[in-house]
Scaffold this active site. Structure first.
Site, mmCIF file in Angstrom:
data_model
loop_
_atom_site.group_PDB
_atom_site.id
_atom_site.type_symbol
_atom_site.label_atom_id
_atom_site.label_comp_id
_atom_site.label_asym_id
_atom_site.label_seq_id
_atom_site.Cartn_x
_atom_site.Cartn_y
_atom_site.Cartn_z
ATOM 1 N N HIS A 110 -14.359 2.859 -0.022
ATOM 2 C CA HIS A 110 -15.023 2.287 -1.192
ATOM 3 C C HIS A 110 -14.005 1.975 -2.283
ATOM 4 O O HIS A 110 -12.849 2.391 -2.223
ATOM 5 C CB HIS A 110 -16.030 3.286 -1.775
ATOM 6 C CG HIS A 110 -17.249 3.494 -0.939
ATOM 7 N ND1 HIS A 110 -18.474 2.953 -1.250
ATOM 8 C CD2 HIS A 110 -17.436 4.200 0.211
ATOM 9 C CE1 HIS A 110 -19.369 3.312 -0.335
ATOM 10 N NE2 HIS A 110 -18.762 4.075 0.557
ATOM 11 N N GLU A 125 -17.248 -4.126 -3.165
ATOM 12 C CA GLU A 125 -16.051 -3.274 -3.132
ATOM 13 C C GLU A 125 -15.084 -3.871 -2.110
ATOM 14 O O GLU A 125 -15.052 -3.489 -0.940
ATOM 15 C CB GLU A 125 -16.463 -1.842 -2.824
ATOM 16 C CG GLU A 125 -17.384 -1.296 -3.924
ATOM 17 C CD GLU A 125 -17.953 0.085 -3.637
ATOM 18 O OE1 GLU A 125 -17.562 0.693 -2.621
ATOM 19 O OE2 GLU A 125 -18.791 0.548 -4.437
ATOM 20 N N GLU A 182 -12.464 6.710 -2.175
ATOM 21 C CA GLU A 182 -12.458 5.743 -3.278
ATOM 22 C C GLU A 182 -11.020 5.296 -3.515
ATOM 23 O O GLU A 182 -10.161 6.097 -3.871
ATOM 24 C CB GLU A 182 -13.034 6.371 -4.548
ATOM 25 C CG GLU A 182 -14.461 6.894 -4.409
ATOM 26 C CD GLU A 182 -15.505 5.791 -4.475
ATOM 27 O OE1 GLU A 182 -15.124 4.624 -4.758
ATOM 28 O OE2 GLU A 182 -16.697 6.087 -4.244
ATOM 29 N N HIS A 189 -21.129 -0.935 0.018
ATOM 30 C CA HIS A 189 -21.402 -1.667 -1.224
ATOM 31 C C HIS A 189 -20.617 -2.980 -1.148
ATOM 32 O O HIS A 189 -19.386 -2.972 -1.035
ATOM 33 C CB HIS A 189 -20.980 -0.861 -2.447
ATOM 34 C CG HIS A 189 -21.742 0.411 -2.617
ATOM 35 N ND1 HIS A 189 -21.142 1.603 -2.945
ATOM 36 C CD2 HIS A 189 -23.068 0.679 -2.497
ATOM 37 C CE1 HIS A 189 -22.065 2.555 -3.022
ATOM 38 N NE2 HIS A 189 -23.237 2.018 -2.757
#
EC number: 3.5.1.96
Length: 351
Positions: free
Chosen positions: A166, A72, A230, A69
């Site tokens: 991420h 990010e 994350e 993505h």
């Protein structure tokens, strides 16, 4: 591999700036190769895909991906720094490493994706009868091929790992957390939890079904120890407090620059583990959450509280403390809009 040396090689040797090179060549970059003074062979497979083969025999094949993505940015900055240190000769590798910037065009436009969410297109979901190809679908297929090729050329018996890095759309009660892909009955590994803890990640979500994610692909197809990690909340370039990622960068660095990394002794009390309770998909144009956009991942709800409304269908928490993960009311119809999770204990399914 091209017989001619691509024009960019000399500049890349000098600057180590593979990120800018990739951003300037959004969907394709001619392959190239050169060798560092320390004997490390550097292979550019494509835009955003660079491999480092140390001069010594390695025991691990390590994949670090970011920018699946494009908005990010913290993981992109971490990987950019590591690549520059390796090319400058400041970081001597002991393990094979493949770095991937997943979606360079989405980096340039500052959005999660261009046409389609890349992390919904792996494990073969890039090529579906009746669905036209686009750049992201083509990219997912290529990234699978690069990872397959990388793992296939590893030393016999080498361990395989893939950490897909991420940051989340919204904040989290647990700032950093990891997603452990569904293992189809194979045991989870305490050693991987120790690695994650060393990265500053003590919260892990155990998936219970196959997925379309990059990390699931590497786990399922190649047997790699693979995670979606994350590392905090989405921020623009230059606005990340990189001190918050120091432990992560140190741990990622150690994994590829040491023969063997020692982690503290395993202690189950240091971890918060969750398992997926259910998935709520968006099936109607009218889809909404009762909570604000500022509601954090891992926010818990009382039994009977409203979680989401899909058209005329309300979803209520059916267990006390049911917590939300990755709520996104704007996903395409048919895609996951919300995961809910419940706590779990470390049991005999860990080795």
């Amino acid at each position: 591999m091209s017989a001619t040396t691509p024009d960019y090689i000399e500049e890349l040797k000098q600057t180590g700036d593979f990120l800018t090179l990739s951003r300037n060549n959004e969907w394709h970059l001619a392959a190239g190769e050169f060798t560092l003074n320390n004997g490390t062979v550097v292979t550019i497979h494509d835009t955003g895909v660079i491999e480092f083969q140390p001069a010594t025999v390695s025991s691990k094949d390590v994949v670090y991906s970011s920018a699946v993505h494009g908005n990010e940015t913290a993981p992109i900055e971490i990987c950019d720094e590591l690549i520059k240190q390796i090319i400058a000769g400041e970081l001597l590798l002991k393990q094979r490493a493949l770095f991937i910037f997943g979606n360079p065009q989405s980096i340039n436009i500052g959005l999660r994706f261009v046409e389609e969410n890349l992390n919904r297109l792996f494990n073969g979901h890039h090529s579906v009868d009746g669905v036209p190809m686009n750049n992201e679908r083509t990219r997912a297929a290529k990234l699978e091929q690069y990872v397959s090729d990388f793992f296939s050329r590893g030393e016999q018996g080498s361990s395989r790992c893939h950490y897909d890095l991420h940051t989340a759309i919204r904040g989290s009660k647990n700032e950093k957390f990891a997603v452990y892909p569904y293992l189809h009955g194979k045991p989870w590994k305490k050693s991987q939890l120790q690695f994650l803890l060393s990265c500053g990640v003590n919260t892990v979500l155990m998936m219970k079904s196959p997925a379309t994610t990059f990390s699931y692909y590497s786990s399922f197809v190649h047997g790699a120890d693979s995670f979606t990690v994350e590392l905090g909340q989405v921020k623009p370039f230059g606005e990340n407090d990189m001190s918050r990622f120091a432990k992560t960068k140190q741990t990622l660095t150690a994994l590829i620059s040491q023969d063997k990394v020692e982690y503290p002794e395993f202690n189950a009390d240091e971890f918060e583990l969750f398992t997926v309770h259910r998935t709520i998909n968006r099936t109607q144009n009218e889809f909404s959450f009762p909570f604000s956009d500022q509601a954090e991942n891992f926010t818990g709800f009382a039994k009977g509280e409203l979680l989401a409304t899909d058209g005329d269908t309300p979803y209520y928490a059916d267990v006390q403390g049911e917590a939300i993960i990755f709520p996104n009311a704007n996903v395409a119809i048919g895609q996951r809009a919300l995961l809910t999770v419940v706590p779990m204990a470390i049991d005999s399914n860990f080795i």
